[in-house]
Design a protein around this motif. Structure first.
Motif, PDB file in Angstrom:
ATOM      1  N   ASN A  97      31.729  -6.420   3.201  1.00 13.28           N
ATOM      2  CA  ASN A  97      32.114  -5.239   3.975  1.00 13.28           C
ATOM      3  C   ASN A  97      31.193  -5.010   5.167  1.00 13.28           C
ATOM      4  O   ASN A  97      31.619  -4.464   6.191  1.00 13.28           O
ATOM      5  CB  ASN A  97      32.108  -3.983   3.095  1.00 13.28           C
TER       6      ASN A  97
ATOM      7  N   ASP B 175      34.394  -4.907   7.247  1.00 12.04           N
ATOM      8  CA  ASP B 175      35.053  -3.606   7.069  1.00 12.04           C
ATOM      9  C   ASP B 175      35.372  -2.913   8.397  1.00 12.04           C
ATOM     10  O   ASP B 175      34.527  -2.830   9.281  1.00 12.04           O
ATOM     11  CB  ASP B 175      34.164  -2.681   6.228  1.00 12.04           C
TER      12      ASP B 175
ATOM     13  N   THR C 124      31.729   0.938   2.755  1.00 11.48           N
ATOM     14  CA  THR C 124      32.684   1.845   2.120  1.00 11.48           C
ATOM     15  C   THR C 124      32.043   2.785   1.111  1.00 11.48           C
ATOM     16  O   THR C 124      32.655   3.764   0.716  1.00 11.48           O
ATOM     17  CB  THR C 124      33.791   1.046   1.388  1.00 11.48           C
TER      18      THR C 124
END
Length: 245
Positions: A146, A150, A133
């Motif tokens: 993540n 993610d 991110t």
């Protein structure tokens, strides 16, 4: 000829792994990049890991960590399980290790301990399981999870692919995290969710998870030519099993 080949999520589909390696005519000259989720789903997770360890000896290999690999690694190291993992393929993985006799092999524990969260090659191509991110690139991600959980990277790529760069406003809407890499290769989100069992390219992101955990196929792709090879659909290879359906 030296090639760099990227392989999608295997999920214990050992037979599918053997098929794509044979179809692509993989030799020891080839570099192999695996995008994670080697276990959980079909009945041969332990056999899959054993084969990957063998490949790491014969070939230059990069092994990325997937969310399922995190769970399996914790179980092998500490005996830790959780209901979510057991419900999403963990039971099959545990059975595979018990039945195969590989449970006591330290090489398997070491395999999970040495997985990478991401890899960037010399041509600025990024490989990771799920996404990131940070607007400053993968190496600046605040939350390690993540990398293997993610999905916003893939969702943003699908949206960015629809934007035509006609105005300054259009250009500014494109997520800046894509700009650091020539190409990005991911797994984690099956292309079968979009009614496709082949790799999907959105913006500069290639999704190589073609649903091997479910009713799809396993894919291996040449990152330079974009030629790819696939296994049979996994339910055909494991007709008495349900995978992660």
């Amino acid at each position: 000829m030296k090639r760099t080949l990227v392989i999608g999520d295997i999920h214990g589909g050992y037979k599918a792994l053997l098929q794509v390696l044979e179809s692509a005519k993989v030799t020891s000259n080839d570099t192999l990049i695996f995008l994670g989720d080697y276990v959980d789903g079909w009945s041969e997770s332990a056999e899959t890991i054993e084969k990957l360890i063998e490949l790491s000896i014969s070939n230059t290999c990069v092994f990325i960590r997937g969310n399922h690999d995190l769970w399996c690694g914790l179980w092998l190291e500490k005996g830790v399980t959780n209901p979510i993992w057991l419900e999403h393929g963990g039971k099959e993985t545990i059975n595979s290790y018990i039945q195969s006799g590989y449970l006591s092999k330290n090489t398997h524990k070491k395999f999970f301990e040495t997985l990478h969260n991401y890899y960037i090659d010399e041509k600025e191509r990024l490989f990771l399981h799920a996404g990131f991110t940070s607007m400053h690139g993968a190496g600046n991600e605040e939350y390690e999870s993540n990398y293997y959980w993610d999905r916003t990277l893939w969702e943003a790529a699908l949206l960015a692919d629809k934007v035509e760069e006609k105005t300054l406003e259009d250009i500014l809407t494109k997520p800046k995290r894509f700009n650091y890499y020539k190409e990005i290769y991911i797994g984690h989100t099956p292309t079968t969710n979009y009614n496709k069992d082949t790799p999907i390219k959105a913006h500069n992101v290639w999704n190589i998870d073609t649903g091997a955990a479910f009713k799809g196929k396993l894919t291996i792709l040449d990152i330079d030519t974009k030629e790819f090879w696939q296994s049979e659909p996994l339910p055909y290879l494991y007709p008495d099993e349900r995978g992660r359906n």
